[in-house]
Design an enzyme around this catalytic site. Structure first.
Site, short mmCIF file in Angstrom:
data_model
loop_
_atom_site.label_atom_id
_atom_site.label_comp_id
_atom_site.label_asym_id
_atom_site.label_seq_id
_atom_site.Cartn_x
_atom_site.Cartn_y
_atom_site.Cartn_z
N LYS A 1 -2.17 7.22 1.31
CA LYS A 1 -1.81 7.54 2.70
C LYS A 1 -0.70 8.57 2.68
O LYS A 1 0.48 8.26 2.84
CB LYS A 1 -1.39 6.26 3.44
CG LYS A 1 -1.51 6.37 4.96
CD LYS A 1 -1.32 4.99 5.60
CE LYS A 1 -1.37 5.06 7.11
NZ LYS A 1 -2.69 5.37 7.64
N GLU B 1 -15.28 7.32 6.68
CA GLU B 1 -14.31 6.71 7.60
C GLU B 1 -14.13 7.61 8.81
O GLU B 1 -14.74 8.68 8.91
CB GLU B 1 -12.97 6.52 6.89
CG GLU B 1 -12.39 7.82 6.32
CD GLU B 1 -11.16 7.62 5.46
OE1 GLU B 1 -10.56 6.53 5.52
OE2 GLU B 1 -10.79 8.55 4.73
N ARG C 1 0.83 -1.20 0.00
CA ARG C 1 0.00 0.00 0.00
C ARG C 1 0.88 1.26 0.00
O ARG C 1 0.57 2.26 -0.65
CB ARG C 1 -0.94 0.01 1.21
CG ARG C 1 -1.87 1.22 1.23
CD ARG C 1 -2.84 1.19 2.38
NE ARG C 1 -2.18 1.33 3.67
CZ ARG C 1 -2.83 1.37 4.83
NH1 ARG C 1 -4.15 1.26 4.86
NH2 ARG C 1 -2.16 1.49 5.98
#
Length: 349
Positions: free
Chosen positions: A198, A231, A104
């Site tokens: 991220k 989220e 990721r």
């Protein structure tokens, strides 16, 4: 009378100088030795070192001295936010889901247009060696990929190479068994492009967390422009319906959490046992979400955190749900004693 005026003028002059900062003297360090002494003085009072080891590609190795765990001011991650990061946990001497997090990490770097100075295998080797040298058996391993140091311009064209940093954080964490309260965030969430990578631009996340703390609750929930659940500030969110369906919001506009993805895999065990009806990801409206029987945050060190109240209204019966804890047990067991594919033993010296 003249003396009085003189005294007044002197007092006024002092006040003016203080206001303008003229009487504030800034120390100039005359040498690197003096500066290091000052930095070591700061850390000498710390009983337990919270950061036992750091890696810096700028320095070209692992640093054990906390006074030297620094990054350059002209690094574009510092002054432009041009960088990405990720985290893995260390539990009982094992790195959990390192490969998943690293994959990721590199996907995020690709979206941010930051090229890694190392291959996947080299990054993995650096992180494992760092964990070993740190001697930390329980904590987190956080790492960053930056456009690198070079200048203070907007474009990274002046940066000779990207930079990789990592630090081991010695911290205790345990399975969460107490429920928390949350609110719907009024802070605008990130656009899908930035939410799905991220990256280090976490100001919206910080403000969302502070907003919740100001109201005396643990954290918040983001809702997208279409009215669907997104989220938490740095965690995913999951729901169990009254029909015993485990539902997570679709990942097309939010970060695909590694722990959330693992939860979706492990939860099928409860489906096989008949405890859950099904497991799925889909768009969830606020109305449907608030009708859930159980609700939880999903994140690396939690791994599940029960949510018992949302916007001052109870979720379900307002107590920690049995299925929430059953799912938490599955994740915690996977973290503590899961298969070799999930856990890498740290080769401590």
């Amino acid at each position: 009378m003249a003396a009085s005026n003189s005294s007044f003028d002197q007092t006024s002059a002092i006040a003016t100088k203080a206001k303008n900062g003229e009487d504030f003297s800034v120390h100039v360090f005359s040498s690197s030795t003096e500066l290091l002494e000052k930095l070591h003085e700061k850390w000498s009072s710390v009983k337990q070192q919270p950061y036992p080891a750091m890696y810096s590609s700028v320095f070209g190795g692992i640093i054990l001295d906390p006074a030297m765990m620094v990054i350059p001011m002209d690094d574009h991650m510092v002054h432009r936010g041009h960088g990405v990061f990720d985290t893995a946990i260390v539990l009982d001497g094992y790195l959990y889901e390192l490969d998943v997090h690293l994959n990721r990490f590199l996907r995020s770097a690709s979206k941010a247009r930051v090229a890694s100075p190392f291959t996947f295998s080299e990054l993995k080797s650096i992180l494992i060696q760092l964990a070993a040298v740190s001697k930390c058996t329980k904590g987190t391993l956080r790492y960053w990929l930056s456009a690198g140091p070079g200048d203070f311009l907007l474009s990274p064209a002046g940066c000779p190479t990207s930079a990789f940093y990592a630090v081991v954080i010695d911290e205790d964490f345990a399975q969460c068994k107490e429920g928390v309260k949350v609110i719907t965030s009024a802070i605008p969430m990130k656009s899908p492009l930035f939410a799905t990578m991220k990256n280090v631009n976490y100001l919206p996340n910080v403000l969302s967390k502070m907003e919740a703390e100001d109201k005396g609750v643990f954290a918040s929930i983001w809702v997208d422009e279409e009215g669907y659940i997104a989220e938490g500030p740095n965690v995913n969110v999951a729901f169990i319906t009254s029909d015993k369906e485990l539902i997570l919001p679709s990942f097309d506009k939010i970060l695909s959490g590694c722990t959330a993805m693992r939860l979706l895999q492990l939860a099928h065990k409860l489906v096989e046992q008949g405890s859950l009806k099904c497991v799925k990801t889909t768009d969830i409206t606020v109305e449907d979400a608030k009708r859930a029987a159980e609700m939880m945050y999903v994140g690396s060190t939690l791994p599940l955190l029960p949510i018992i109240m949302w916007d001052e209204k109870p979720i379900g019966n307002g107590e920690v749900g049995e299925l929430t804890m059953a799912l938490s047990d599955l994740l915690w067991e996977d973290m503590a004693a899961g298969p070799e594919s999930q856990r890498i033993p740290v080769p401590y010296a």
